[in-house]
Motif scaffolding. Structure first.
Motif, mmCIF file in Angstrom:
data_model
loop_
_atom_site.group_PDB
_atom_site.id
_atom_site.type_symbol
_atom_site.label_atom_id
_atom_site.label_comp_id
_atom_site.label_asym_id
_atom_site.label_seq_id
_atom_site.Cartn_x
_atom_site.Cartn_y
_atom_site.Cartn_z
ATOM 1 N N ALA A 169 2.681 6.629 2.558
ATOM 2 C CA ALA A 169 1.945 5.832 3.535
ATOM 3 C C ALA A 169 2.011 6.483 4.912
ATOM 4 O O ALA A 169 1.030 6.478 5.666
ATOM 5 C CB ALA A 169 2.504 4.407 3.583
ATOM 6 N N ALA A 180 -0.385 9.421 4.798
ATOM 7 C CA ALA A 180 -1.761 8.928 4.893
ATOM 8 C C ALA A 180 -2.065 8.464 6.315
ATOM 9 O O ALA A 180 -3.155 8.705 6.839
ATOM 10 C CB ALA A 180 -1.983 7.796 3.898
ATOM 11 N N HIS A 196 -5.116 9.981 8.466
ATOM 12 C CA HIS A 196 -6.239 9.094 8.162
ATOM 13 C C HIS A 196 -7.484 9.360 9.012
ATOM 14 O O HIS A 196 -8.598 9.083 8.576
ATOM 15 C CB HIS A 196 -5.821 7.625 8.280
ATOM 16 N N ALA A 225 -6.240 6.256 0.031
ATOM 17 C CA ALA A 225 -5.913 5.423 1.196
ATOM 18 C C ALA A 225 -6.747 5.838 2.402
ATOM 19 O O ALA A 225 -7.297 4.991 3.121
ATOM 20 C CB ALA A 225 -4.422 5.539 1.511
ATOM 21 N N HIS A 283 -9.770 3.236 4.531
ATOM 22 C CA HIS A 283 -9.149 2.562 5.671
ATOM 23 C C HIS A 283 -10.139 1.925 6.637
ATOM 24 O O HIS A 283 -9.740 1.183 7.524
ATOM 25 C CB HIS A 283 -8.224 3.533 6.435
ATOM 26 N N PRO A 341 -8.144 -2.290 -0.158
ATOM 27 C CA PRO A 341 -6.733 -1.989 -0.411
ATOM 28 C C PRO A 341 -6.516 -1.674 -1.894
ATOM 29 O O PRO A 341 -6.129 -2.535 -2.684
ATOM 30 C CB PRO A 341 -6.022 -3.286 0.007
ATOM 31 N N SER A 380 -4.368 0.373 -3.263
ATOM 32 C CA SER A 380 -2.984 0.677 -3.632
ATOM 33 C C SER A 380 -2.075 0.170 -2.519
ATOM 34 O O SER A 380 -2.547 -0.232 -1.445
ATOM 35 C CB SER A 380 -2.783 2.193 -3.807
ATOM 36 N N VAL A 433 -0.160 2.006 -0.759
ATOM 37 C CA VAL A 433 -0.312 2.978 0.325
ATOM 38 C C VAL A 433 -1.554 2.657 1.147
ATOM 39 O O VAL A 433 -1.522 2.663 2.395
ATOM 40 C CB VAL A 433 -0.365 4.412 -0.231
ATOM 41 N N ALA A 434 -2.656 2.373 0.480
ATOM 42 C CA ALA A 434 -3.900 2.047 1.177
ATOM 43 C C ALA A 434 -3.762 0.755 1.978
ATOM 44 O O ALA A 434 -4.240 0.664 3.115
ATOM 45 C CB ALA A 434 -5.047 1.930 0.176
ATOM 46 N N LEU A 439 -1.759 1.371 5.128
ATOM 47 C CA LEU A 439 -2.537 2.128 6.104
ATOM 48 C C LEU A 439 -3.551 1.233 6.813
ATOM 49 O O LEU A 439 -3.712 1.313 8.041
ATOM 50 C CB LEU A 439 -3.253 3.296 5.421
#
Length: 219
Positions: free
Chosen positions: A61, A64, A68, A107, A111, A118, A120, A122-123, A126
């Protein structure tokens, strides 16, 4: 394993973030440089750590979060998609395993509120981290009389903080806004879709999302 510090040391990453922020400045956009990406990386990591997700997911995360906005070096339009393609090449060349690359680039690609989801943990982290960075320090236009609504909303925010209350699994965006610069309703006019995406992201993490403005709970 590729760490966030490894990514920060990559010369291509450093150059693309620097130029992307410069290009956005030429178009009149708010700051999207190293201050922003470092903050988003830290917040994204903290969200997953505080909610007791696996440590490696928290590291991904952070990676990312740092990458991003790298797509801004190409264009502001669909910069999540172009950023994911750029990050794929960088991370693969650095030797990151494909399953981890998949989590990071998905992710990045998801964003933005126009098309993001979302997909995951991680996504989700972020999304929450990126949308919580609203503050007057991001406004680069020195002429208050020429502010558009985005400048005005950001400039009105005197304080912002994302609280993660792990025991209740509640994520709260706490803002202090100068309502003489921007009425609260004007904030919602610009950011309602962002707040809806934040709620979906929090729910993906099995948490609730709250919005506090000037001490009042609005969501």
């Amino acid at each position: 394993m590729i760490s966030p510090s490894d990514v920060k040391k990559n010369p291509v990453v450093e150059t693309f973030i620097r130029y992307g922020n410069q290009f956005l400045g030429a178009m009149g956009y708010t700051e999207h440089g190293f201050r922003h990406v470092n903050l988003v990386a830290t917040i994204a990591r903290n969200i997953l750590e505080r909610l007791n997700f696996p440590p490696r997911e928290a590291e991904l995360a952070a990676i990312a979060g740092y990458l991003h906005d790298i797509g801004n070096v190409v264009s502001r339009n669909n910069h999540g998609i172009s950023g994911a393609v750029i990050a794929y090449r960088i991370l693969t060349d650095m030797g990151m395993p494909p399953d981890e690359v998949a989590l990071v680039i998905s992710a990045i690609a998801n964003h933005e509120e126009e098309y993001g989801h979302p997909v995951s943990n991680v996504a989700a982290a972020l999304i929450l981290a990126d949308k919580s960075d609203v503050h007057r320090s991001r406004v680069r236009n020195p002429d208050l009389s020429s502010f558009d609504i985005h400048d005005r909303v950001n400039y009105a925010v005197e304080h912002s903080f994302l609280w993660v209350k792990e025991e209740r699994r509640v994520i709260t965006l706490d803002l202090t806004i100068d309502i003489e610069i921007c009425p609260v309703m004007e904030y919602f006019e610009i950011f309602l879709t962002r707040m809806a995406l934040c709620r979906r992201a929090a729910n993906f993490l099995k948490a609730d999302f709250e919005l506090m403005i000037n001490g009042a709970k609005l969501l």
